[in-house]
Design a protein around this motif. Structure first.
Motif, PDB file in Angstrom:
ATOM      1  N   MET A 291      -5.845   4.202  -2.458  1.00  0.00           N
ATOM      2  CA  MET A 291      -5.155   3.125  -3.181  1.00  0.00           C
ATOM      3  C   MET A 291      -5.320   3.295  -4.686  1.00  0.00           C
ATOM      4  O   MET A 291      -4.380   3.083  -5.448  1.00  0.00           O
ATOM      5  N   GLU A 292      -6.517   3.682  -5.123  1.00  0.00           N
ATOM      6  CA  GLU A 292      -6.751   3.882  -6.552  1.00  0.00           C
ATOM      7  C   GLU A 292      -5.879   5.018  -7.084  1.00  0.00           C
ATOM      8  O   GLU A 292      -5.304   4.912  -8.160  1.00  0.00           O
TER       9      GLU A 292
ATOM     10  N   THR B  85       0.813  -1.225   0.000  1.00  0.00           N
ATOM     11  CA  THR B  85       0.000   0.000   0.000  1.00  0.00           C
ATOM     12  C   THR B  85       0.846   1.275   0.000  1.00  0.00           C
ATOM     13  O   THR B  85       0.304   2.358  -0.154  1.00  0.00           O
TER      14      THR B  85
ATOM     15  N   ARG C  77      -2.333   3.684  -7.353  1.00  0.00           N
ATOM     16  CA  ARG C  77      -2.206   2.791  -8.522  1.00  0.00           C
ATOM     17  C   ARG C  77      -2.159   3.588  -9.824  1.00  0.00           C
ATOM     18  O   ARG C  77      -1.431   3.250 -10.740  1.00  0.00           O
TER      19      ARG C  77
ATOM     20  N   ASP D 241      -7.528   3.496   2.625  1.00  0.00           N
ATOM     21  CA  ASP D 241      -8.867   3.558   2.037  1.00  0.00           C
ATOM     22  C   ASP D 241      -8.789   3.344   0.518  1.00  0.00           C
ATOM     23  O   ASP D 241      -7.791   3.657  -0.113  1.00  0.00           O
ATOM     24  N   PRO D 242      -9.855   2.782  -0.080  1.00  0.00           N
ATOM     25  CA  PRO D 242      -9.856   2.432  -1.507  1.00  0.00           C
ATOM     26  C   PRO D 242      -9.572   3.609  -2.446  1.00  0.00           C
ATOM     27  O   PRO D 242      -8.880   3.441  -3.447  1.00  0.00           O
ATOM     28  N   ALA D 243     -10.063   4.792  -2.149  1.00  0.00           N
ATOM     29  CA  ALA D 243      -9.827   5.955  -3.025  1.00  0.00           C
ATOM     30  C   ALA D 243      -8.341   6.311  -3.059  1.00  0.00           C
ATOM     31  O   ALA D 243      -7.788   6.610  -4.120  1.00  0.00           O
TER      32      ALA D 243
END
Length: 159
Positions: free
Chosen positions: A123-124, A28, A127, A119-121
């Motif tokens: 991580m996006e 992460t 990426r 949090d997913p946002a």
């Protein structure tokens, strides 16, 4: 001692010619590293003394070849140095600028909280930075754009 413009230009040229800027995700967290490779040990010692980081001898792959050395600088110190050399870079300027942008987009996490999920946002976003960085590393022809600055120096970039 403050770095002279000449020394920063010299380092920028070494990174452009014999170095690399690396940005990747390790689970992460970003991993960012600035490298220079060379076979002249006094140069590597000079880099270590003047810019920090670490110079190491790499394993010799072919007996009759010279020993190759690697100098590297990690994370925040690498970003701080890249900010100083990026005006002098040509070949790897876009990569350095994107790595700096990615690094500065993150919210530093206290060491005690690093085990918590990201949090997913976030991580996006991480990426996406790494994907854009990999895109810049693709080989092949792109559209060159050259400009001339006030001193008459040519800067080559790519669309």
């Amino acid at each position: 001692r403050s770095m002279e413009d000449t020394e920063l230009s010299y380092l920028a040229g070494m990174v452009d010619a014999d170095g690399s800027v690396v940005l990747r995700l390790d689970k992460t967290r970003y991993r960012l590293r600035l490298y220079v490779y060379n076979t002249y040990q006094p140069l590597m010692d000079w880099l270590e003394e003047n810019f920090g980081g670490r110079a190491v001898a790499l394993p010799q792959r072919i007996d009759h070849h010279k020993v190759e050395y690697q100098w590297y600088l990690d994370s925040g110190p690498a970003v701080d140095l890249m900010k100083r050399i990026v005006p002098h870079m040509i070949v790897k300027r876009e990569r350095a600028e994107l790595a700096i942008e990615a690094w500065e987009s993150r919210a530093p996490t206290a060491r005690a909280l690093r085990h918590l999920p990201v949090d997913p946002a976030t991580m996006e976003l991480r990426r996406e930075y790494v994907r854009r960085f990999k895109e810049l590393n693709k080989t092949g022809r792109r559209n060159p754009v050259t400009t001339t600055n006030e001193e008459g120096l040519i800067n080559a970039a790519y669309e």
